[in-house]
Scaffold this active site. Structure first.
Site, PDB file in Angstrom:
ATOM      1  N   CYS A   6     -56.822 -46.547  29.808  1.00  0.00           N
ATOM      2  CA  CYS A   6     -57.742 -45.463  29.436  1.00  0.00           C
ATOM      3  C   CYS A   6     -57.032 -44.153  29.761  1.00  0.00           C
ATOM      4  CB  CYS A   6     -59.031 -45.600  30.244  1.00  0.00           C
ATOM      5  SG  CYS A   6     -59.997 -44.095  30.385  1.00  0.00           S
ATOM      6  N   CYS A   9     -58.293 -42.416  32.899  1.00  0.00           N
ATOM      7  CA  CYS A   9     -57.847 -43.101  34.124  1.00  0.00           C
ATOM      8  C   CYS A   9     -56.381 -42.790  34.395  1.00  0.00           C
ATOM      9  CB  CYS A   9     -58.064 -44.606  34.008  1.00  0.00           C
ATOM     10  SG  CYS A   9     -59.787 -45.109  34.215  1.00  0.00           S
ATOM     11  N   ASP A  32     -59.613 -29.122  28.555  1.00  0.00           N
ATOM     12  CA  ASP A  32     -59.529 -29.937  27.349  1.00  0.00           C
ATOM     13  C   ASP A  32     -58.285 -29.527  26.551  1.00  0.00           C
ATOM     14  OD1 ASP A  32     -61.837 -31.684  25.565  1.00  0.00           O
ATOM     15  OD2 ASP A  32     -60.103 -30.881  24.479  1.00  0.00           O
ATOM     16  N   HIS A  48     -64.385 -45.771  36.190  1.00  0.00           N
ATOM     17  CA  HIS A  48     -64.320 -45.936  34.740  1.00  0.00           C
ATOM     18  C   HIS A  48     -65.571 -46.623  34.212  1.00  0.00           C
ATOM     19  CE1 HIS A  48     -62.469 -46.606  30.780  1.00  0.00           C
ATOM     20  NE2 HIS A  48     -63.250 -47.663  30.790  1.00  0.00           N
ATOM     21  N   HIS A 101     -67.547 -38.577  30.403  1.00  0.00           N
ATOM     22  CA  HIS A 101     -67.066 -37.243  30.764  1.00  0.00           C
ATOM     23  C   HIS A 101     -68.068 -36.187  30.352  1.00  0.00           C
ATOM     24  CE1 HIS A 101     -65.481 -38.422  26.825  1.00  0.00           C
ATOM     25  NE2 HIS A 101     -65.632 -37.149  26.470  1.00  0.00           N
ATOM     26  N   HIS A 103     -68.385 -32.394  29.082  1.00  0.00           N
ATOM     27  CA  HIS A 103     -67.733 -31.194  28.561  1.00  0.00           C
ATOM     28  C   HIS A 103     -68.420 -29.969  29.177  1.00  0.00           C
ATOM     29  CE1 HIS A 103     -65.648 -33.129  25.031  1.00  0.00           C
ATOM     30  NE2 HIS A 103     -66.604 -34.024  25.212  1.00  0.00           N
TER      31      HIS A 103
END
Ligand code: AMP
Ligand code: ZN
Length: 112
Positions: A6, A9, A32, A48, A101, A103
């Site tokens: 990932c 990760c 980002d 995760h 996640h 943003h």
């Protein structure tokens, strides 16, 4: 996170570089790579999982920790005048990285 295929990760493990703005034992925040606003940060937990539907007690505590830290992190990174949080969930939302996640978008007046 070892051997997890990932991208986030791998960022946590330092195998892929990132522009980190905050890190503690539970979470990481970085810029980002394709910003959709003047300020566009991603907050990830060091656990995760893909979706909010996978919530358990530990993950709820992790998200609580993340939400408690985000206001100061946003203010320290150019979002003193407000910001928007987005959590894409699944295909219809366009989720592309399957590690939950948040943003953090701001630094300017955002279009709806
Ligand atoms: P989502 O579409 O909600 O899954 O968001 C994934 C986000 O991760 C996108 O906004 C990408 O631009 C961002 N992203 C993908 N790879 C990286 C990377 N290596 N470093 C920083 N951001 C990334
Ligand atoms: Zn992951």
């Amino acid at each position: 996170m070892k051997d997890c295929n990932c991208i986030f990760c791998k960022i946590i493990d330092g195998k892929i570089p990132s522009a980190k703005v905050y890190e503690d034992d539970k979470m990481l925040v970085f810029k980002d790579i394709e910003p959709k606003a003047k300020v566009h940060l991603l907050a990830i937990g060091k656990d995760h999982f893909k979706l909010l539907s996978e919530m358990d007690k530990d993950r709820a505590e992790l998200l609580s920790h993340m939400f408690s830290k985000i206001p100061q992190i946003a203010a320290d990174n150019g979002c003193q005048n407000g910001y928007r949080l987005v959590i894409n969930q699944g295909d219809d939302a366009g989720q592309t990285v399957f590690h939950l996640h948040i943003h953090i978008l701001g630094g300017e007046q955002l279009p709806w």
